[in-house]
Design a protein around this motif. Structure first.
Motif, PDB file in Angstrom:
ATOM      1  N   ILE A 156       0.863  -1.180   0.000  1.00  0.00           N
ATOM      2  CA  ILE A 156       0.000   0.000   0.000  1.00  0.00           C
ATOM      3  C   ILE A 156       0.897   1.226   0.000  1.00  0.00           C
ATOM      4  O   ILE A 156       1.681   1.435   0.930  1.00  0.00           O
ATOM      5  N   ALA A 157       0.803   2.016  -1.050  1.00  0.00           N
ATOM      6  CA  ALA A 157       1.664   3.186  -1.203  1.00  0.00           C
ATOM      7  C   ALA A 157       1.109   4.365  -0.408  1.00  0.00           C
ATOM      8  O   ALA A 157       0.025   4.306   0.182  1.00  0.00           O
ATOM      9  N   SER A 158       1.863   5.462  -0.413  1.00  0.00           N
ATOM     10  CA  SER A 158       1.468   6.665   0.312  1.00  0.00           C
ATOM     11  C   SER A 158       1.742   7.886  -0.547  1.00  0.00           C
ATOM     12  O   SER A 158       2.736   7.918  -1.288  1.00  0.00           O
ATOM     13  N   PRO A 159       0.890   8.914  -0.455  1.00  0.00           N
ATOM     14  CA  PRO A 159       1.193  10.152  -1.181  1.00  0.00           C
ATOM     15  C   PRO A 159       2.467  10.825  -0.700  1.00  0.00           C
ATOM     16  O   PRO A 159       3.004  11.705  -1.378  1.00  0.00           O
ATOM     17  N   TYR A 160       2.982  10.410   0.466  1.00  0.00           N
ATOM     18  CA  TYR A 160       4.268  10.931   0.948  1.00  0.00           C
ATOM     19  C   TYR A 160       5.366  10.730  -0.091  1.00  0.00           C
ATOM     20  O   TYR A 160       6.337  11.494  -0.116  1.00  0.00           O
ATOM     21  N   LEU A 161       5.208   9.726  -0.941  1.00  0.00           N
ATOM     22  CA  LEU A 161       6.220   9.484  -1.971  1.00  0.00           C
ATOM     23  C   LEU A 161       6.476  10.746  -2.780  1.00  0.00           C
ATOM     24  O   LEU A 161       7.628  11.071  -3.100  1.00  0.00           O
ATOM     25  N   MET A 162       5.415  11.464  -3.145  1.00  0.00           N
ATOM     26  CA  MET A 162       5.590  12.662  -3.957  1.00  0.00           C
ATOM     27  C   MET A 162       6.156  13.818  -3.134  1.00  0.00           C
ATOM     28  O   MET A 162       6.884  14.668  -3.667  1.00  0.00           O
ATOM     29  N   ARG A 163       5.854  13.852  -1.868  1.00  0.00           N
ATOM     30  CA  ARG A 163       6.496  14.868  -1.009  1.00  0.00           C
ATOM     31  C   ARG A 163       7.999  14.621  -0.977  1.00  0.00           C
ATOM     32  O   ARG A 163       8.793  15.562  -1.084  1.00  0.00           O
ATOM     33  N   TRP A 164       8.401  13.351  -0.840  1.00  0.00           N
ATOM     34  CA  TRP A 164       9.821  13.035  -0.785  1.00  0.00           C
ATOM     35  C   TRP A 164      10.489  13.250  -2.142  1.00  0.00           C
ATOM     36  O   TRP A 164      11.594  13.800  -2.211  1.00  0.00           O
ATOM     37  N   LEU A 165       9.839  12.836  -3.221  1.00  0.00           N
ATOM     38  CA  LEU A 165      10.432  13.030  -4.546  1.00  0.00           C
ATOM     39  C   LEU A 165      10.591  14.510  -4.873  1.00  0.00           C
ATOM     40  O   LEU A 165      11.522  14.897  -5.592  1.00  0.00           O
ATOM     41  N   THR A 166       9.714  15.354  -4.336  1.00  0.00           N
ATOM     42  CA  THR A 166       9.880  16.792  -4.518  1.00  0.00           C
ATOM     43  C   THR A 166      11.089  17.305  -3.739  1.00  0.00           C
ATOM     44  O   THR A 166      11.816  18.191  -4.202  1.00  0.00           O
ATOM     45  N   LEU A 167      11.329  16.745  -2.568  1.00  0.00           N
ATOM     46  CA  LEU A 167      12.506  17.110  -1.771  1.00  0.00           C
ATOM     47  C   LEU A 167      13.803  16.890  -2.548  1.00  0.00           C
ATOM     48  O   LEU A 167      14.731  17.696  -2.481  1.00  0.00           O
ATOM     49  N   VAL A 168      13.880  15.798  -3.307  1.00  0.00           N
ATOM     50  CA  VAL A 168      15.124  15.453  -4.006  1.00  0.00           C
ATOM     51  C   VAL A 168      15.034  15.768  -5.495  1.00  0.00           C
ATOM     52  O   VAL A 168      15.783  15.214  -6.299  1.00  0.00           O
ATOM     53  N   TRP A 169      14.108  16.649  -5.868  1.00  0.00           N
ATOM     54  CA  TRP A 169      13.936  17.015  -7.273  1.00  0.00           C
ATOM     55  C   TRP A 169      15.075  17.922  -7.719  1.00  0.00           C
ATOM     56  O   TRP A 169      15.423  18.868  -7.029  1.00  0.00           O
ATOM     57  N   GLY A 170      15.667  17.637  -8.880  1.00  0.00           N
ATOM     58  CA  GLY A 170      16.749  18.476  -9.393  1.00  0.00           C
ATOM     59  C   GLY A 170      18.024  18.282  -8.590  1.00  0.00           C
ATOM     60  O   GLY A 170      18.258  17.240  -7.985  1.00  0.00           O
ATOM     61  N   ARG A 171      18.869  19.301  -8.560  1.00  0.00           N
ATOM     62  CA  ARG A 171      20.161  19.194  -7.888  1.00  0.00           C
ATOM     63  C   ARG A 171      20.231  19.976  -6.581  1.00  0.00           C
ATOM     64  O   ARG A 171      21.061  19.678  -5.731  1.00  0.00           O
ATOM     65  N   ALA A 172      19.370  20.973  -6.432  1.00  0.00           N
ATOM     66  CA  ALA A 172      19.437  21.831  -5.255  1.00  0.00           C
ATOM     67  C   ALA A 172      18.598  21.269  -4.116  1.00  0.00           C
ATOM     68  O   ALA A 172      17.799  20.347  -4.289  1.00  0.00           O
ATOM     69  N   SER A 173      18.769  21.848  -2.937  1.00  0.00           N
ATOM     70  CA  SER A 173      17.994  21.441  -1.772  1.00  0.00           C
ATOM     71  C   SER A 173      16.582  21.997  -1.852  1.00  0.00           C
ATOM     72  O   SER A 173      16.377  23.161  -2.184  1.00  0.00           O
ATOM     73  N   GLN A 174      15.592  21.169  -1.552  1.00  0.00           N
ATOM     74  CA  GLN A 174      14.187  21.589  -1.502  1.00  0.00           C
ATOM     75  C   GLN A 174      13.645  21.427  -0.076  1.00  0.00           C
ATOM     76  O   GLN A 174      12.482  21.118   0.132  1.00  0.00           O
ATOM     77  N   ASP A 175      14.512  21.619   0.912  1.00  0.00           N
ATOM     78  CA  ASP A 175      14.149  21.293   2.282  1.00  0.00           C
ATOM     79  C   ASP A 175      13.056  22.201   2.842  1.00  0.00           C
ATOM     80  O   ASP A 175      12.232  21.761   3.655  1.00  0.00           O
ATOM     81  N   LYS A 176      12.995  23.468   2.421  1.00  0.00           N
ATOM     82  CA  LYS A 176      11.954  24.357   2.927  1.00  0.00           C
ATOM     83  C   LYS A 176      10.576  23.913   2.432  1.00  0.00           C
ATOM     84  O   LYS A 176       9.597  23.930   3.173  1.00  0.00           O
ATOM     85  N   ILE A 177      10.510  23.526   1.165  1.00  0.00           N
ATOM     86  CA  ILE A 177       9.246  23.037   0.612  1.00  0.00           C
ATOM     87  C   ILE A 177       8.834  21.751   1.315  1.00  0.00           C
ATOM     88  O   ILE A 177       7.680  21.568   1.707  1.00  0.00           O
ATOM     89  N   PHE A 178       9.783  20.842   1.498  1.00  0.00           N
ATOM     90  CA  PHE A 178       9.496  19.562   2.144  1.00  0.00           C
ATOM     91  C   PHE A 178       8.980  19.762   3.571  1.00  0.00           C
ATOM     92  O   PHE A 178       8.076  19.062   4.026  1.00  0.00           O
ATOM     93  N   ALA A 179       9.557  20.718   4.282  1.00  0.00           N
ATOM     94  CA  ALA A 179       9.234  20.900   5.699  1.00  0.00           C
ATOM     95  C   ALA A 179       7.873  21.540   5.932  1.00  0.00           C
ATOM     96  O   ALA A 179       7.364  21.519   7.057  1.00  0.00           O
ATOM     97  N   ASP A 180       7.246  22.076   4.890  1.00  0.00           N
ATOM     98  CA  ASP A 180       5.969  22.774   5.050  1.00  0.00           C
ATOM     99  C   ASP A 180       4.827  21.764   5.115  1.00  0.00           C
ATOM    100  O   ASP A 180       3.939  21.737   4.258  1.00  0.00           O
ATOM    101  N   GLY A 181       4.839  20.945   6.170  1.00  0.00           N
ATOM    102  CA  GLY A 181       3.906  19.823   6.248  1.00  0.00           C
ATOM    103  C   GLY A 181       2.477  20.202   6.532  1.00  0.00           C
ATOM    104  O   GLY A 181       1.571  19.931   5.753  1.00  0.00           O
ATOM    105  N   VAL A 182       2.238  20.874   7.662  1.00  0.00           N
ATOM    106  CA  VAL A 182       0.877  21.158   8.097  1.00  0.00           C
ATOM    107  C   VAL A 182       0.202  22.165   7.177  1.00  0.00           C
ATOM    108  O   VAL A 182      -0.954  21.997   6.771  1.00  0.00           O
TER     109      VAL A 182
END
Length: 588
Positions: A156-182
């Motif tokens: 059973i998969a989770s939509p979190y997969l796309m949150r994580w794939l966005t974190l590692v998208w491209g070469r730069a850090s996407q940590d601010k986008i990833f951290a905006d959970g709530v």
């Protein structure tokens, strides 16, 4: 470029932009933290990460200040490393090449260790399976195992997969986008859930079409594709180096960490002496930086241990002839919630001293906390219970999106779920007990659709009615018999469902507390939706949705049982707790 900083015993020299050549001509980028006053070559440590090396600057400074050269290495295609990033696929061979390159550097004495958690924990096992000659030890922390708990658990998969794939998208850090959970991700997941779209459209829905996401969806169950990421039985048998595995009771990658541990011990003759396991009272992030408060829990001071210091002691013991870390009194260390103490065992399985059987029973359909069924020591025969799950009903999404940081103790979802769940309570415990190990649940269910997802969750409820989630497991009905083989349900007769992938828990149960078992639909904004149609789940949408009625049997021919793992220090055996270790097959 170099810079010198001072911290602790050693001055630390930083070296940026190091290029590590790989066998195919690609170079990985690294930042090196070198003890400036190091007189002789020393064991060197590195981490292989997709999160950009500067993320672990504090760890590099720490280990170098204590005498260990430390390198943060960007994985292929991330940061300043060459090549194309494909999650998890290149870490084995690339990790091997980094080990052998690092062993030849003037500051390294030929011994190389690895450090890191989550993805970097996986990278350690991937590297170890390639058996690089100069790899001396690994300390994999919160390590996901591909096809076991990532990118899906129980298939059973989770939509979190796309949150994580966005974190590692491209070469730069996407940590601010990833951290905006709530504020962002929770609301977007709710919107996706309420839209009724097919899971395969999630990446486009979130604005980030992903070839990786689509490729993963083409492999919805363990197969050769996922097996290629993990060590084979032959590779496990040849991993003879010392291993310290670390995970947490509430670590989302606990199943992966435990899977590596069990497979290594199963196939390697030396693993029983050289593989240590620590299970702390932590969530995923806490396995690197423990916190006494998370998820609504407040733990005692013993829960927060100095994990960097434990790493130092482990490296000194395994590579420099130092003393064994004082924390590791035995092969397995685990924390008991509520007792605020660490316990030790020779093996993971020996933690559970005996198993208590609690049989499910009810005097009516127990869909409410205040009119629940029973968990009792003797079986009883009664009419089946039932819950109904209609994928077209999205009313719970608003409640779930509002739970927030107190997710381990918030009971609003239980009170709001209504007819989509069944609830059972044990009698109050007349004395203290310790539950330590893995719950198991065997229930007889019938469903009137070819497929659905069912979740089983165990809670601890204190004498005042406050509840704490202990552990849970999920089953997709088509994989009832085998996670590697789907068989749609073609009968309305009851079939046995074995929930035997609960996560490890260790908790002291106080006098007057009870256990609560909730069996219901796996309906959540945080998991892939099963619309019960029986087609390819990732392709189905609300147009394919069908309500399902799930009946749970507990009669003379269908004994539904919760298996409770009891640990040490049971002060007094309650009269109702007739604890036995038994083969579940014998209870049929």
């Amino acid at each position: 470029m170099e810079e010198t900083r001072g911290i602790g015993r050693y001055q630390v020299q930083l070296r940026w932009g190091i290029k590590i050549p790989l066998r195919d001509g690609i170079c990985l980028n690294a930042t090196a933290y070198i003890p400036r006053e190091l007189r002789d070559p020393a064991p060197a440590i590195f981490t292989l990460t997709p999160y950009i090396g500067q993320t672990y600057h504090d760890r590099g400074m720490y280990f170098a200040a204590h005498g260990y050269p430390f390198l943060t290495v960007d994985v292929r295609g991330r940061g300043d490393s060459g090549g194309e990033f494909k999650p998890n696929i290149n870490e084995a061979k690339d990790g091997h090449d980094v080990v052998e390159w690092l062993a030849q550097q003037t500051y390294c004495n030929g011994q190389v260790a690895m450090w890191g958690g989550s993805y970097s924990g996986y990278a350690q096992w991937a590297t170890a399976k390639e058996l690089p000659p100069h790899l001396s030890t690994i300390v994999p922390v919160a390590s996901p195992s591909m096809g076991v708990d990532f990118p899906f658990g129980g298939n059973i998969a989770s939509p979190y997969l796309m949150r994580w794939l966005t974190l590692v998208w491209g070469r730069a850090s996407q940590d601010k986008i990833f951290a905006d959970g709530v504020e962002y991700w929770d609301q977007r997941f709710r919107e996706w859930y309420e839209s009724g779209n097919a899971f395969e459209q999630l990446d486009t829905f979130l604005g980030n079409p992903s070839d990786v996401f689509q490729e993963w969806l083409r492999h919805p169950q363990p197969d050769d594709y996922w097996d290629s990421y993990n060590p084979t039985s032959e590779q496990y048998s040849r991993i003879a180096l010392p291993v310290l595995s670390i995970t947490g009771i509430y670590d989302g990658d606990q199943p992966g960490a435990i899977s590596y541990y069990r497979q290594h011990l199963r196939h390697s003759r030396v693993a029983r002496e050289r593989h240590y396991l620590v299970i702390g009272p932590w969530d995923h992030a806490g396995t690197r930086t423990p916190r006494a408060e998370f998820g609504g829990l407040k733990l005692g001071p013993a829960s927060v241990i100095d994990l960097p210091r434990l790493h130092l002691q482990w490296y000194a013991w395994t590579m420099q002839g130092g003393p064994k870390p004082e924390f590791l009194h035995n092969k397995v260390a685990y924390y008991v919630i509520g007792a605020d103490r660490w316990r030790y065992a020779e093996s993971l399985d020996s933690i559970t001293r005996r198993v208590q059987l609690l049989y499910l029973h009810s005097a009516g359909n127990p869909t409410d906390v205040f009119s629940s069924g029973f968990l009792q020591s003797e079986p009883a025969s009664s009419a089946p219970d039932q819950f109904v799950y209609d994928p077209r009903d999205t009313r719970l999404a608003q409640v779930e999106a509002s739970v927030g940081s107190n997710y381990l103790v918030d009971q609003r979802m239980i009170h709001a779920a209504g007819v989509s769940q069944l609830i059972y309570h044990s009698q109050p415990f007349p004395s203290e007990m310790e539950v330590s190990g893995f719950f198991k649940l065997s229930v007889w269910l019938s469903i009137d659709r070819p497929d659905t997802d069912v979740r089983a969750t165990v809670y601890l409820v204190d004498a005042l009615g406050s509840a704490m989630r202990l552990s849970e497991d999920r089953i997709r009905a088509r994989y009832r018999q085998d996670l590697r083989r789907e068989v749609l349900i073609g009968t309305s007769e009851p079939l046995r469902y074995d929930f035997d992938h609960f996560t490890f828990v260790a908790v002291k149960i106080s006098k007057g507390s009870r256990l609560r078992l909730v069996v219901g639909s796996n309906d959540s904004i945080y998991t892939q939706r099963n619309f019960n149609g029986g087609g390819v789940v990732s392709k189905e949408s609300v147009k394919d949705a069908r309500p399902v009625t799930v009946r749970l049997f507990h009669d003379g021919s269908h004994k539904s049982v919760l298996y409770v793992p009891l640990g040490d220090d049971v002060s007094e055996e309650p009269a109702w707790a007739r604890s036995v270790v038994t083969d579940r097959q014998g209870q049929e």
